[in-house]
Design a protein around this motif. Structure first.
Motif, short mmCIF file in Angstrom:
data_model
loop_
_atom_site.label_atom_id
_atom_site.label_comp_id
_atom_site.label_asym_id
_atom_site.label_seq_id
_atom_site.Cartn_x
_atom_site.Cartn_y
_atom_site.Cartn_z
N LEU A 556 4.55 -13.34 8.74
CA LEU A 556 3.69 -12.93 9.87
C LEU A 556 3.91 -12.66 11.46
O LEU A 556 5.67 -13.64 11.85
N PRO A 557 4.55 -10.99 12.11
CA PRO A 557 4.85 -11.08 13.86
C PRO A 557 4.83 -11.89 14.77
O PRO A 557 4.88 -12.04 15.49
N ASN A 558 3.76 -12.52 14.49
CA ASN A 558 2.80 -13.14 15.59
C ASN A 558 1.45 -13.89 15.26
O ASN A 558 1.09 -14.06 14.15
N SER A 559 0.60 -14.43 15.95
CA SER A 559 -0.42 -15.54 15.71
C SER A 559 -1.73 -14.97 15.76
O SER A 559 -2.56 -14.92 15.39
N GLU A 560 -1.41 -12.86 15.75
CA GLU A 560 -3.10 -12.65 15.73
C GLU A 560 -3.07 -12.86 14.33
O GLU A 560 -2.59 -12.22 13.76
N PRO A 561 -4.52 -13.41 13.77
CA PRO A 561 -4.49 -12.59 12.29
C PRO A 561 -4.64 -11.97 11.79
O PRO A 561 -4.49 -10.38 12.17
N TRP A 562 -4.05 -12.08 10.71
CA TRP A 562 -3.52 -10.34 9.73
C TRP A 562 -4.30 -10.10 9.02
O TRP A 562 -5.33 -11.00 8.39
N GLU A 563 -4.57 -9.33 8.11
CA GLU A 563 -5.66 -8.73 6.84
C GLU A 563 -4.86 -8.13 5.47
O GLU A 563 -3.27 -8.07 6.18
N LEU A 564 -5.42 -8.71 4.93
CA LEU A 564 -4.15 -8.81 3.02
C LEU A 564 -4.87 -7.41 2.84
O LEU A 564 -6.19 -7.67 2.25
N PHE A 565 -4.68 -6.25 2.15
CA PHE A 565 -5.55 -5.76 1.26
C PHE A 565 -5.42 -5.12 -0.13
O PHE A 565 -3.78 -5.23 0.28
N ILE A 566 -5.51 -6.08 -1.35
CA ILE A 566 -5.07 -5.59 -2.87
C ILE A 566 -5.64 -4.37 -2.90
O ILE A 566 -7.12 -5.14 -3.05
N ALA A 567 -5.33 -3.81 -3.58
CA ALA A 567 -5.90 -2.38 -4.36
C ALA A 567 -5.12 -2.35 -5.91
O ALA A 567 -4.66 -1.95 -6.00
N ASN A 568 -6.05 -2.17 -6.63
CA ASN A 568 -6.12 -2.29 -7.69
C ASN A 568 -4.82 -2.87 -8.45
O ASN A 568 -4.30 -2.52 -8.72
N GLY A 569 -4.56 -4.45 -7.87
CA GLY A 569 -3.82 -5.33 -8.37
C GLY A 569 -2.02 -5.30 -7.82
O GLY A 569 -1.35 -5.72 -8.06
N THR A 570 -2.06 -4.20 -6.11
CA THR A 570 -1.14 -4.67 -6.47
C THR A 570 -1.45 -4.32 -4.39
O THR A 570 -2.30 -4.39 -4.30
N ILE A 571 -0.43 -5.26 -3.67
CA ILE A 571 -0.53 -5.27 -2.01
C ILE A 571 -0.71 -4.02 -1.22
O ILE A 571 0.80 -3.51 -1.67
N VAL A 572 -1.46 -4.01 -0.76
CA VAL A 572 -1.48 -1.84 -0.61
C VAL A 572 -1.38 -2.11 1.18
O VAL A 572 -0.69 -1.31 2.15
N CYS A 573 -1.48 -3.07 1.99
CA CYS A 573 -1.25 -3.40 2.97
C CYS A 573 -1.31 -4.83 3.44
O CYS A 573 -2.44 -5.27 3.17
N SER A 583 -11.31 2.46 4.91
CA SER A 583 -12.61 2.48 6.38
C SER A 583 -13.37 3.45 5.43
O SER A 583 -14.57 3.68 5.80
N THR A 584 -12.74 4.48 4.34
CA THR A 584 -13.59 5.92 4.05
C THR A 584 -14.57 5.22 2.92
O THR A 584 -15.41 5.27 3.01
N ASN A 585 -14.00 3.38 2.56
CA ASN A 585 -14.89 3.13 1.22
C ASN A 585 -15.37 1.55 2.01
O ASN A 585 -15.23 1.40 1.70
N GLN A 586 -16.93 1.54 2.60
CA GLN A 586 -16.99 0.30 2.85
C GLN A 586 -18.05 -0.29 0.96
O GLN A 586 -18.13 -1.32 1.86
N LYS A 587 -17.43 -0.08 0.47
CA LYS A 587 -17.78 -0.94 -0.58
C LYS A 587 -16.35 -2.39 -1.04
O LYS A 587 -17.09 -2.73 -2.40
N ILE A 588 -15.63 -2.09 -0.46
CA ILE A 588 -14.82 -2.54 -0.61
C ILE A 588 -15.29 -3.98 -0.61
O ILE A 588 -15.40 -4.62 1.12
N PRO A 589 -14.80 -5.12 -1.34
CA PRO A 589 -15.13 -6.74 -1.11
C PRO A 589 -14.33 -6.86 -0.24
O PRO A 589 -13.08 -6.93 -0.19
N LYS A 590 -15.33 -8.10 0.36
CA LYS A 590 -14.27 -8.90 1.95
C LYS A 590 -14.25 -10.18 1.40
O LYS A 590 -15.71 -10.94 1.17
N ILE A 591 -13.14 -11.23 1.99
CA ILE A 591 -13.60 -12.34 2.17
C ILE A 591 -12.70 -13.04 3.00
O ILE A 591 -11.80 -13.04 3.62
#
Ligand SMILES: *[C@@H]1O[C@H](CO)[C@@H](O)[C@H](O)[C@H]1NC(C)=O
Ligand SMILES: *[C@@H]1O[C@H](CO)[C@@H](O)[C@H](O)[C@H]1NC(C)=O
Ligand SMILES: *[C@@H]1O[C@H](CO)[C@@H](O)[C@H](O)[C@H]1NC(C)=O
Ligand SMILES: *[C@@H]1O[C@H](CO)[C@@H](O)[C@H](O)[C@H]1NC(C)=O
Ligand SMILES: *[C@@H]1O[C@H](CO)[C@@H](O)[C@H](O)[C@H]1NC(C)=O
Length: 927
Positions: A556-573, A583-591
């Protein structure tokens, strides 16, 4: 002539007659005299019977009185150390500006000053208050203050009280000459006393005080009725006298006494070879009742004796009845002795309570009592209070300990039962008493009860709460000033006083901010439980990530909370905002995470995970090599074909594996289970994932060849260390060109994991490595700080196991304690640049790896990154493993090694394997 001779005869007769009478007379006088003397003697013996017996009659039903702390003016133990300093005006130690956590766990609202005089707490007053200032000024004017300590906002507690220890009777390092813990003459030994065996030379005594433990009940071990224990202060007096270490050594009048009993497996197991000793719980029950019946006969005889003398005014014809074998039990029946019973299973506890009722005795404390949480009502329904002197996290090694729960202390507290935590040293090292309270608090025991469980509540359990366990006027000046809140990981004593005498004396650095107790882990909310629906999915978005320790996914470069997006088994973001991608897929499960942390899945070395379920029950898995060896069945290991491979014995999906996975241990390395005995050749380890049910979980079938060198390796064919080293050299050289495990190790295709703790053995190994060019891993390495530079220079990694200094054996006697200013093993290795891993030599502790290593790191002062590497990537590198590169992560709320943190998700190979996992999932052993 005739007449003359007649006359002579007559004279003779007369003479004879007189002589006879004289004889008879003197005989009469003699006999009367004898008779008179005998009567006098009979009278004086009966007098003695009477006077001695009356003393017993007077006191037989008295029980010890509690001290009146208001009236206590001096502490005799202080005098032992004072060397005459206390002549004249008594001197004072003042501890100023501390926050007091008292023996009931309550924390003072204000900073407080403690005045210590003559080994007692003289007074406790609010810092800066008129009364405190006045007293200090007055003492100043009298030059009566010899020591003034500014606690600088640090927390102060009473000295910790250990209710179950074998310090002094199982001295370190354990030698035949000094182990006196078990008396095996009979399962019934109420007449044995730990004071007869207590060794003031045991270095664990100082280790206890270095860790803040100031008093301990030293109990004998294992027998059905084991004997008498004593409470010692943890400081050897200048006289080296054992008796002067006794808490009550100078008390007049009746003293508290403690006895030990044991239920279940321990007394059942110990007399296997004795035909006359019980082998079952039924036999134990009988023997208990039989012994108590005998004690009851004695007690009744005593009472009858006193009745006859006191009520019927009869002169006693016999002495007051006593029997060295049974006196202790009679005193137990009279309520003069406090019983302490080692009991695990619910039905053992119930049997004990049934017996207690039958013989009208009280069970003062149930020790270990891991299953007590399953029967709170039974325990509460007794007509007296029972202390539960238990453990925070012992589990799994034997049947008795298999139902245990880390939530037990919390459940006991909820049921208003008294919880005391103990170490059972050396079962757990003495210095881990504080961490028992920390761990119990992590799993829900309130902060107050957690502190009380090792101070005031323990003192109450000993019925010595009139003397220690609290910081109040008139109490023993057993005081600990902590580096941090004592429930915070890594809190260490900076100063320890025992009876007012300094035992630890480190500088106190000013603290601006006061830590509070960490939080216990919260219960899962309904919403969190609902999120378990996401398990098995490979696409998920985590928000609120504040820290990452997995170098493979970036930092992490700074103290802002980040997001971790795993799609189809790989870290995409992995950045502050990934919405562009989802954003295009509203059904993405979130924790959403509070203070989300990302760490790599852990890799650890275990003694028998994946092989055995209960180590003391070889039927529960692959088995234990040692036991086979005892029967002479094990082949000659010098023949490579006889080397066992753990992979051939793997048992998937065991409770140990499920619990290990639930705490983030994804990858496990296990050699064939060797058990506790001495064994040179353990065999070849295997590496596997803990969350699978079949061979797909095996990461590497043959990981390393495990050999033990040192005392623990002394086995048939290799009874000495020299023969171990030369045998190893020989098999490596001989097999260099062969396609077998020795050959592969010799050619550097298979690591040699050498289990040893001893520095000199490590020196030999370094030479062997230089000689043969082999790859060696040191496992254990407790003395490796003594060779840290050499190990680093020779690229020899160390898997520290375990990290805590225990000095159980000679080979590890030079360990670093990390307390009282001494350095620590982990920091020495890091400083020298040794590639270091960390694991446990105890299957019980594997599931506690996160917090256990967190504790190791905070005591050693090593960084978060460094410690996480030691339990993940370093282990993989050391054992030459390639763990799948796809994301295998622990997603936690809070730093996962810290108390109060909680695992939110476990990702294995990109799949959400567990979401908000239960730490103790309900397990069905039978399907
Ligand atoms: C048992 O403990 C309770 C609560 O601490 C206390 O009120 C009660 O007096 C105790 N009973 C006995 C017999 O000591
Ligand atoms: C424990 O004690 C508290 C306070 O006295 C009481 O409210 C509660 O009902 C008790 N709990 C149980 C399980 O007995
Ligand atoms: C996930 O997969 C396991 C194993 O196939 C299965 O037992 C479990 O019910 C699944 N969980 C969910 C939430 O679908
Ligand atoms: C996952 O893969 C499927 C099929 O390849 C694709 O349709 C879907 O968009 C992918 N999901 C994400 C979140 O990238
Ligand atoms: C480590 O693993 C690599 C790749 O599998 C192998 O070539 C090498 O020989 C191994 N080294 C040792 C010491 O086992």
């Amino acid at each position: 002539m005739f007449a003359a001779s007649d006359l002579k005869d007559r004279k003779n007769e007369l003479f004879k007659f007189a002589l006879l009478w004289a004889f008879l007379l003197s005989l009469f006088v003699f006999i009367t005299n004898i008779q008179r003397n005998t009567k006098i003697e009979v009278n004086s013996t009966r007098q003695r019977f009477l006077s001695e017996g009356l003393e017993y009659c007077k006191t037989k039903d008295q029980i010890p009185k509690m001290l009146n702390t208001n009236e206590r003016k001096t502490n005799p133990r202080y005098e032992l150390f004072a060397n005459g300093h206390s002549d004249g005006f008594p001197s004072y130690t003042i501890i100023k500006n501390g926050l007091i956590i008292d023996g009931d766990g309550s924390t003072s609202e204000h900073k407080m000053d403690i005045f210590i005089r003559q080994g007692l707490v003289h007074s406790v007053m609010r810092s800066g208050s008129a009364s405190s200032t006045q007293l200090e000024d007055y003492l100043n004017s009298k030059n009566a203050i010899t020591s003034r300590i500014d606690a600088n906002n640090h927390y102060i507690t009473p000295g910790l009280v250990e209710m179950h220890s074998h310090i002094g009777i199982c001295s370190q390092p354990e030698l035949k000459g000094n182990n006196d813990m078990f008396e095996t003459m009979s399962p019934v030994t109420p007449f044995t006393r730990t004071i007869d065996a207590f060794n003031i030379g045991d270095p664990a005594i100082q280790l206890a005080s270095d860790s803040g433990v100031t008093a301990a009940l030293i109990l004998p071990s294992a027998n059905l009725i084991s004997g008498e224990g004593y409470v010692f202060k943890m400081m050897v007096p200048p006289s080296n006298s054992v008796e002067e270490m006794l808490v009550q050594y100078e008390d007049t009048g009746l003293k508290q006494r403690w006895m030990k009993m044991a239920c279940g497996e321990n007394p059942k197991r110990r007399y296997k070879t004795r035909p006359e000793a019980p082998k079952s719980r039924m036999g134990l029950g009988h023997l208990f009742r039989h012994t108590m019946d005998r004690a009851k006969v004695l007690k009744n005889a005593q009472d009858a004796w006193c009745d006859s003398v006191l009520q019927d005014k009869e002169m006693p014809t016999t002495a007051f009845p006593l029997d060295d074998e049974l006196n202790m039990l009679v005193d137990l029946m009279r309520g003069k002795v406090l019983s302490n019973a080692h009991c695990y299973e619910t039905y053992d506890i119930e049997t004990l309570l049934r017996h207690a009722k039958e013989y009208q005795i009280e069970i003062n404390a149930l020790h270990h009592s891991l299953d007590a949480y399953l029967i709170p009502k039974i325990i509460k329904d007794q007509p007296y209070n029972i202390t539960l002197a238990t453990f925070a996290s012992q589990w799994g090694f034997k049947k008795e300990a298999f139902q245990a729960s880390v939530f037990a202390p919390k459940i006991l507290e909820k049921n208003n039962l008294s919880v005391v935590l103990t170490t059972d040293h050396p079962a757990l090292p003495q210095q881990s008493l504080l961490s028992q309270a920390q761990v119990a608090h992590h799993y829900g025991l309130s902060a107050e009860k957690a502190i009380a469980s090792i101070t005031g509540e323990a003192a109450k359990g000993l019925k010595l709460d009139d003397r220690f366990g609290y910081l109040r006027k008139g109490y023993d000046a057993d005081v600990v000033i902590w580096s941090d809140h004592p429930l915070q990981m890594g809190a260490k004593p900076l100063k320890v006083f025992i009876d007012g005498v300094p035992a630890v004396d480190l500088p106190i650095v000013a603290k601006s901010e006061l830590a509070l107790a960490p939080k216990s882990i919260p219960e899962f909310t309904d919403e969190e439980i609902y999120k378990r629906e996401l398990e098995n999915s490979s696409t998920v978005l985590f928000t609120g990530v504040t820290a990452s320790y997995d170098t493979s996914i970036g930092k992490l470069p700074n103290s802002e909370p980040w997001e971790l997006f795993i799609a189809n088994g790989t870290i995409v973001c992995f950045q502050s905002d990934c919405s562009e991608l989802y954003s295009t897929n509203q059904k993405i499960p979130k924790i959403h995470l509070e203070d989300g942390h990302i760490s790599p899945m852990l890799t650890t070395l275990t003694p028998s995970h994946g092989l055995n379920e209960m180590n003391l029950e070889s039927s529960t898995g692959d088995g234990i090599l040692m036991e086979a060896m005892d029967d002479g069945q094990l082949g000659d290991f010098r023949i490579p074909d006889n080397i066992p491979i753990a992979n051939d014995g793997l048992q998937f999906g065991s409770v140990h594996l499920i619990r290990a996975f639930a705490t983030g241990i994804g990858n496990i390395i296990t050699p064939p289970a060797r058990g506790e005995g001495k064994m040179f050749m353990a065999g070849v380890s295997t590496a596997f994932k803990s969350n699978s049910d079949d061979f797909s979980s095996v990461l590497k079938g043959e990981v390393a060849l495990h050999i033990t060198i040192g005392d623990m390796g002394k086995q048939v064919f290799v009874p000495t260390i020299s023969s171990q080293i030369s045998t190893l050299r020989t098999v490596l050289i001989k097999n260099r060109n062969e396609d077998n495990f020795y050959g592969r190790a010799a050619r550097n295709e298979l690591p040699l994991a050498i289990h040893t703790n001893n520095k000199d053995v490590m020196l030999h190994l370094l030479r062997l490595k230089q000689e043969l060019g082999i790859y060696i891993i040191i496992v254990g390495g407790i003395e490796s700080h003594l060779l840290a530079t050499e190990l680093a220079a020779n690229n020899v990694p160390v898997v520290v196991s375990p990290w805590q200094c225990q000095r159980k054996y000679w080979d590890e006697r030079r360990c670093l304690t990390g307390l009282a200013g001494q350095g620590s093993l982990l920091s020495s290795l890091v400083k020298a640049g040794v590639k270091t891993g960390l694991s446990s030599d105890d299957d019980t502790k594997v599931r506690l790896l996160l917090h256990d290593s967190g504790l190791a790191a905070s005591l050693a002062g090593i960084s978060k990154n460094e410690i996480i590497k030691m339990i993940s990537t370093n282990m993989e590198e050391i054992f030459n493993l390639t763990v799948s590169k796809s994301p295998s992560l622990i997603i936690s709320e809070g730093f996962p090694l810290a108390y109060g943190s909680r695992i939110a998700a476990l990702i294995d190979g990109g799949t959400l394997f567990k979401v908000y996992p239960d730490l103790e999932p309900a397990i069905d052993l039978y399907s």
